[in-house]
Design a protein around this motif. Structure first.
Motif, PDB file in Angstrom:
ATOM      1  N   LEU B  36       8.330  39.558  76.874  1.00  0.00           N
ATOM      2  CA  LEU B  36       8.424  39.002  78.226  1.00  0.00           C
ATOM      3  C   LEU B  36       9.020  37.585  78.197  1.00  0.00           C
ATOM      4  CD1 LEU B  36       7.692  39.632  81.210  1.00  0.00           C
ATOM      5  CD2 LEU B  36       5.469  38.556  80.789  1.00  0.00           C
ATOM      6  N   ASN B  72       4.049  32.244  84.967  1.00  0.00           N
ATOM      7  CA  ASN B  72       4.357  33.678  85.068  1.00  0.00           C
ATOM      8  C   ASN B  72       3.054  34.477  85.179  1.00  0.00           C
ATOM      9  OD1 ASN B  72       4.479  36.365  83.429  1.00  0.00           O
ATOM     10  ND2 ASN B  72       6.599  36.003  84.034  1.00  0.00           N
ATOM     11  N   GLN B  74       2.041  37.691  84.617  1.00  0.00           N
ATOM     12  CA  GLN B  74       1.563  38.505  83.485  1.00  0.00           C
ATOM     13  C   GLN B  74       1.102  37.613  82.327  1.00  0.00           C
ATOM     14  OE1 GLN B  74       4.055  42.094  82.508  1.00  0.00           O
ATOM     15  NE2 GLN B  74       5.303  41.277  84.158  1.00  0.00           N
TER      16      GLN B  74
END
Lengths: 106, 106
Positions: B36, B72, B74
Motif C-alpha cells: 500500500l 491513510n 487502511q
C-alpha cells in the motif's frame, strides 16, 4: 534493542548493505566497530537488524561527531576491508532526525 | 534490497519495533502495508530487515507525503491493531536525508 536517543534534533546514519557471503572476519569486525562507535564523543545509540539486507542505524549528536567517526583510523581501515572484501553493495545516508514517537506496551 | 532513492534532499521514516510474538496476521498485514505504501504519492522506496529487532526505513519525497501516508485509512487501522495486539515497543523517527553515498562491487 531500540536506542534510547534524546529529544530531536539529532542525526542518524542509515547504513544499508549486502555482503558477498558469510564471513567470520566480517562479523567480528562489525561487532568491534559497534563497540568502538559507542566510545566516540557524540554517539547516542545504535540499532541493527539483518536478513538478506543489513540495516544499521547509528545516532549522533551532530555532523561533527559523524565526521570524527568517519575519520577514526580503525574505522577507516575496517571500511577499506569492507570495500575490498565484504560488501557487495551498500548505501550510507546522513539524516537529521526532526521528530520521533514512542510506543511501549504497559 | 537497497532502495534506489533520488539525490537528497528527501525524507526517511525510520520505524524500529519489537513484537509480542510471532503472528501470521502481523506478517500478512506488514506485507500489505508495504504494498500500500508503494502506491502512495511521494513514496521513494523502502528497506526492511529483521531479527530480534525489526527495522523498516521508508523514503519519501517530503513531509506532506509522510503526513498523507500517516492519515491513510487502511494504514491507520493497521497501526491501531499494532498498538493493541502486535507491538511490544516501537519508535518512529522522521528524518531529513541530507547526503548519501553508494558502493557497488564491479
Amino acid at each position: 534493542m531500540i536506542a534510547h536517543t534524546p529529544l530531536p534534533l539529532y542525526y542518524a546514519v542509515i547504513f544499508t548493505s549486502t555482503i558477498t557471503g558469510e564471513n567470520q572476519n566480517y562479523a567480528a569486525m562489525a561487532d568491534a566497530m559497534v563497540k568502538l562507535a559507542q566510545q566516540q564523543d557524540g554517539f547516542l545509540g545504535i540499532e541493527s537488524a539483518r536478513n538478506e539486507l543489513d540495516i544499521t542505524v547509528s545516532y549522533w549528536l551532530d555532523l561533527e561527531s559523524i565526521k570524527n567517526w568517519r575519520e577514526n583510523a580503525q574505522h577507516s581501515i575496517a571500511r577499506e576491508m569492507g570495500r575490498s572484501d565484504w560488501y557487495r553493495t551498500f548505501k550510507t545516508r546522513i539524516a537529521k532526525v526532526e521528530r520521533d514517537y514512542n510506543f511501549e506496551r504497559e
